[in-house]
Design an enzyme around this catalytic site. Structure first.
Site, PDB file in Angstrom:
ATOM      1  N   LYS A 128     -15.761  11.494  -0.170  1.00  0.00           N
ATOM      2  CA  LYS A 128     -15.964  10.526  -1.254  1.00  0.00           C
ATOM      3  C   LYS A 128     -16.315  11.303  -2.506  1.00  0.00           C
ATOM      4  O   LYS A 128     -16.890  12.392  -2.410  1.00  0.00           O
ATOM      5  CB  LYS A 128     -17.115   9.579  -0.910  1.00  0.00           C
ATOM      6  CG  LYS A 128     -17.028   8.243  -1.618  1.00  0.00           C
ATOM      7  CD  LYS A 128     -16.179   7.273  -0.827  1.00  0.00           C
ATOM      8  CE  LYS A 128     -15.865   6.009  -1.589  1.00  0.00           C
ATOM      9  NZ  LYS A 128     -15.259   4.987  -0.703  1.00  0.00           N
ATOM     10  N   ASP A 168     -11.930   3.480  -5.743  1.00  0.00           N
ATOM     11  CA  ASP A 168     -13.105   2.751  -5.253  1.00  0.00           C
ATOM     12  C   ASP A 168     -13.624   2.001  -6.497  1.00  0.00           C
ATOM     13  O   ASP A 168     -12.833   1.756  -7.415  1.00  0.00           O
ATOM     14  CB  ASP A 168     -14.153   3.720  -4.667  1.00  0.00           C
ATOM     15  CG  ASP A 168     -15.249   3.012  -3.863  1.00  0.00           C
ATOM     16  OD1 ASP A 168     -15.007   2.681  -2.693  1.00  0.00           O
ATOM     17  OD2 ASP A 168     -16.345   2.762  -4.405  1.00  0.00           O
TER      18      ASP A 168
HETATM   19  P1  NDP Z   1     -13.797  -2.809  -8.310  1.00  0.00           P
HETATM   20  O1  NDP Z   1     -14.310  -1.861  -9.320  1.00  0.00           O
HETATM   21  O2  NDP Z   1     -12.383  -3.225  -8.368  1.00  0.00           O
HETATM   22  O3  NDP Z   1     -14.686  -4.141  -8.322  1.00  0.00           O
HETATM   23  C1  NDP Z   1     -16.051  -4.091  -8.104  1.00  0.00           C
HETATM   24  C2  NDP Z   1     -16.626  -5.487  -8.269  1.00  0.00           C
HETATM   25  O4  NDP Z   1     -17.975  -5.478  -7.833  1.00  0.00           O
HETATM   26  C3  NDP Z   1     -16.648  -5.947  -9.715  1.00  0.00           C
HETATM   27  O5  NDP Z   1     -16.542  -7.331  -9.758  1.00  0.00           O
HETATM   28  C4  NDP Z   1     -18.020  -5.479 -10.187  1.00  0.00           C
HETATM   29  O6  NDP Z   1     -18.520  -6.212 -11.272  1.00  0.00           O
HETATM   30  C5  NDP Z   1     -18.845  -5.740  -8.951  1.00  0.00           C
HETATM   31  N1  NDP Z   1     -19.967  -4.787  -8.904  1.00  0.00           N
HETATM   32  C6  NDP Z   1     -19.893  -3.437  -8.916  1.00  0.00           C
HETATM   33  N2  NDP Z   1     -21.105  -2.884  -8.903  1.00  0.00           N
HETATM   34  C7  NDP Z   1     -21.968  -3.923  -8.891  1.00  0.00           C
HETATM   35  C8  NDP Z   1     -23.371  -4.003  -8.876  1.00  0.00           C
HETATM   36  N3  NDP Z   1     -24.133  -2.900  -8.876  1.00  0.00           N
HETATM   37  N4  NDP Z   1     -23.931  -5.240  -8.852  1.00  0.00           N
HETATM   38  C9  NDP Z   1     -23.159  -6.360  -8.864  1.00  0.00           C
HETATM   39  N5  NDP Z   1     -21.813  -6.334  -8.884  1.00  0.00           N
HETATM   40  C10 NDP Z   1     -21.235  -5.139  -8.894  1.00  0.00           C
HETATM   41  O7  NDP Z   1     -14.150  -2.148  -6.902  1.00  0.00           O
HETATM   42  P2  NDP Z   1     -13.519  -2.462  -5.464  1.00  0.00           P
HETATM   43  O8  NDP Z   1     -13.172  -3.904  -5.343  1.00  0.00           O
HETATM   44  O9  NDP Z   1     -12.495  -1.454  -5.191  1.00  0.00           O
HETATM   45  O10 NDP Z   1     -14.759  -2.136  -4.512  1.00  0.00           O
HETATM   46  C11 NDP Z   1     -15.700  -3.132  -4.095  1.00  0.00           C
HETATM   47  C12 NDP Z   1     -16.411  -2.657  -2.851  1.00  0.00           C
HETATM   48  O11 NDP Z   1     -15.450  -2.447  -1.804  1.00  0.00           O
HETATM   49  C13 NDP Z   1     -17.149  -1.324  -2.978  1.00  0.00           C
HETATM   50  O12 NDP Z   1     -18.281  -1.355  -2.121  1.00  0.00           O
HETATM   51  C14 NDP Z   1     -16.152  -0.315  -2.421  1.00  0.00           C
HETATM   52  O13 NDP Z   1     -16.786   0.838  -1.938  1.00  0.00           O
HETATM   53  C15 NDP Z   1     -15.552  -1.134  -1.288  1.00  0.00           C
HETATM   54  N6  NDP Z   1     -14.252  -0.709  -0.797  1.00  0.00           N
HETATM   55  C16 NDP Z   1     -13.185  -0.544  -1.638  1.00  0.00           C
HETATM   56  C17 NDP Z   1     -11.962  -0.195  -1.129  1.00  0.00           C
HETATM   57  C18 NDP Z   1     -10.754  -0.074  -1.981  1.00  0.00           C
HETATM   58  O14 NDP Z   1      -9.681   0.188  -1.434  1.00  0.00           O
HETATM   59  N7  NDP Z   1     -10.835  -0.252  -3.280  1.00  0.00           N
HETATM   60  C19 NDP Z   1     -11.787   0.084   0.305  1.00  0.00           C
HETATM   61  C20 NDP Z   1     -12.939  -0.192   1.106  1.00  0.00           C
HETATM   62  C21 NDP Z   1     -14.120  -0.559   0.554  1.00  0.00           C
HETATM   63  P3  NDP Z   1     -18.454  -5.573 -12.756  1.00  0.00           P
HETATM   64  O15 NDP Z   1     -17.021  -5.624 -13.162  1.00  0.00           O
HETATM   65  O16 NDP Z   1     -19.352  -6.447 -13.551  1.00  0.00           O
HETATM   66  O17 NDP Z   1     -18.950  -4.179 -12.653  1.00  0.00           O
HETATM   67  O1  2IT Z   2     -14.157   2.877   0.916  1.00  0.00           O
HETATM   68  C1  2IT Z   2     -12.942   3.044   1.113  1.00  0.00           C
HETATM   69  O2  2IT Z   2     -12.466   3.016   2.246  1.00  0.00           O
HETATM   70  C2  2IT Z   2     -12.080   3.260  -0.050  1.00  0.00           C
HETATM   71  N1  2IT Z   2     -12.552   3.205  -1.176  1.00  0.00           N
HETATM   72  C3  2IT Z   2     -10.619   3.567   0.150  1.00  0.00           C
HETATM   73  C4  2IT Z   2     -10.431   5.029   0.479  1.00  0.00           C
HETATM   74  C5  2IT Z   2      -9.006   5.494   0.523  1.00  0.00           C
HETATM   75  O3  2IT Z   2      -8.848   6.719   0.680  1.00  0.00           O
HETATM   76  O4  2IT Z   2      -8.072   4.701   0.440  1.00  0.00           O
END
Ligand code: NDP
Ligand code: 2IT
Length: 449
Positions: A128, A168
């Site tokens: 990461k 992420d």
């Molecule tokens: P994005 O940046 O696309 O979206 C994040 C969302 O969460 C936004 O709506 C953001 O609001 C909100 N957010 C972020 N930080 C905070 C906080 N501290 N408090 C409240 N709201 C918050 O990220 P992702 O959708 O990609 O990721 C979301 C979660 O999923 C994370 O935990 C990530 O690790 C996990 N994840 C992501 C994967 C991926 O493929 N992208 C895969 C597996 C897990 P704002 O815009 O106001 O910041």
């Molecule tokens: O938390 C996760 O699994 C991710 N942000 C996606 C990682 C990836 O390599 O696609």
């Protein structure tokens, strides 16, 4: 051998060696407690100090990221890549750009990623990275210059067979595009060094959708295991980013009713349920205009906006936290329980605090940890790596079918390791044990490296 004492002593050492890294301690503690039954049967893991080794990243890279903002002022951020574990494949995992990013958060994420990737069945190690850079309110030019500076250091540490970053929080398709362009220029190589690339330059179909879709495919499997389904269920989603958007889309397609979404400013509650048209508005708002979720409530009169609130107080059947770590705390879990929720399936990484998990499990709410339920994203990243190696691009249908199969397999593996004598599935224990066994076996086989 007193396995309890061994686990507690090893945890104490992890805490002592990594002071102030609370998120990292939290992630390690959960896994170590879960795998007690395995250690009791495999004393060779204790002799080989697998726990001590698995909780120490193989390599941590920290670097300076200087860039110039639109006003011509010099800005300095911190950059990181935590190469946590390469026992079963090249380091693989996302990049997070958010002001809260520090070593504790990236180590917890890299540690979790190691076990998640093991569950996918695809040979990928855990890693990461990221930066304390805050993308909110930045222009495209600023994002590009920051991405280029970030990659000007990161490129020497990654590679298609070494370490393959992805997105992420704060890193999506736009950012991966800029990062890939800079990598290609510096390395003079067009390879699958990043995943989540655009479809015109080596990206995979369904990668943007994969995490959110995968969460809902997993939820469907968990419901099916108890002769139930998504149709008609009232569902709370938090977040409005990549994972949340496609989780909502899949819930709608499968006949569920999504009542909430949120961002870091507040929560929107739609008693009528968010439909395809409203979701399209939210996607445009978040991905193109880069606005606030509040604007959704301003557009649709039936929608309520609650500043500074999270969704967990709204009565519903199922909670899908898809925003960030520790966003479901004990009072939130109590509210979900009091309102009769029966499932909490994690889209985010470690969104539920240990106290909240304990309360949910005591109340017989089915709790599914992200390392199982959000593994669809990294799984399709693995499929993107395969396509890049083959110099091929599979159709949406082919990738979606593979994603569904992977999520079914993960559910089955987790259920096998988490089922008790009464047929109840402890998804946390099952996921931790199944992931750990694969990594531990590989580490044992490869000697002390
Ligand atoms: P994005 O940046 O696309 O979206 C994040 C969302 O969460 C936004 O709506 C953001 O609001 C909100 N957010 C972020 N930080 C905070 C906080 N501290 N408090 C409240 N709201 C918050 O990220 P992702 O959708 O990609 O990721 C979301 C979660 O999923 C994370 O935990 C990530 O690790 C996990 N994840 C992501 C994967 C991926 O493929 N992208 C895969 C597996 C897990 P704002 O815009 O106001 O910041
Ligand atoms: O938390 C996760 O699994 C991710 N942000 C996606 C990682 C990836 O390599 O696609």
């Amino acid at each position: 051998m007193d396995v309890d004492k061994y686990i507690n002593d090893t945890l104490a050492t992890v805490v002592e060696r990594n002071p102030h890294e609370n998120e990292f301690h939290q992630a390690v503690e959960e896994v170590f407690h879960s795998i007690k039954p395995v250690l009791t049967q495999h004393l060779e893991y204790i002799d080989a100090k697998i726990l001590e080794r698995i909780s120490e990243p193989e390599r941590v890279i920290m670097f300076r990221v200087p860039w110039v903002d639109d006003q011509g002022e010099i800005q300095i951020n911190k950059g990181y890549r935590v190469q946590f574990n390469s026992a079963i494949g090249p380091y693989k995992g996302g990049l997070r750009w958010h002001p809260s990013v520090n070593l504790s958060i990236l180590k917890f994420l890299g540690f979790e990623q190691t076990f998640k990737n093991a569950l996918t069945g695809i040979p990928m190690g855990g890693g990461k990275g990221g930066s304390n850079f805050d993308p909110h309110g930045k222009s495209d030019g600023e994002i590009m210059r920051f991405a280029q500076s970030f990659m000007s250091e990161l490129y020497r540490h990654i590679g298609a067979e070494t370490d393959v970053p992805a997105g992420d929080i704060g890193v999506g398709g736009r950012e991966i595009g800029y990062l890939f362009g800079m990598y290609k220029k510096l390395a003079n190589e067009f390879t699958g060094v990043l995943t989540g690339k655009g479809l015109t330059f080596g990206g995979s179909n369904i990668r943007p959708e994969a995490t959110g879709f995968g969460v809902v495919y997993f939820l469907a499997e968990a419901l099916k295991a108890r002769d139930d389904g998504i149709e008609g269920k009232r569902i709370l989603v938090s977040g409005a980013g990549n994972v949340a958007q496609y989780a909502v889309q899949k819930v709608i397609q499968m006949g569920g009713k999504v009542l909430t979404m949120s961002d870091s400013s507040g929560m929107v509650y739609d008693p009528d349920g968010i439909d395809e048209e409203k979701l399209a508005f939210i996607m445009e708002l978040k991905n193109v205009k880069r606005g606030r979720i509040k604007e959704f409530a301003e557009k649709y009169p039936s929608v309520e906006y609650h500043e500074g609130q999270k969704p967990w107080g709204v009565p519903a059947d199922i909670a899908l936290p898809c925003a960030t770590q520790n966003e479901v705390e004990l009072p939130d879990a109590k509210a979900l329980i009091a309102n009769g929720a029966t499932y909490l399936v994690e889209g985010a990484n470690m969104p539920t605090t240990p106290e909240a998990i304990e309360a949910l499990q005591e109340a017989m709410v089915i709790y599914v940890p992200g390392k199982a339920s959000n593994a669809g994203g990294v799984s399709v990243s693995g499929l993107e790596m395969s396509q890049n190696a083959l110099k091929a691009q599979w159709s949406r249908e082919v990738v979606d079918e593979k994603l569904q199969e992977i999520m079914r397999n993960i559910h089955q593996k987790v259920a096998e390791h988490g089922e008790d004598a009464q047929g109840n599935i402890d998804y946390m224990q099952g996921a931790n044990i199944a992931g750990f066994l694969k990594v531990a076996e590989a580490m044992l086989a490869q000697g002390l490296v």
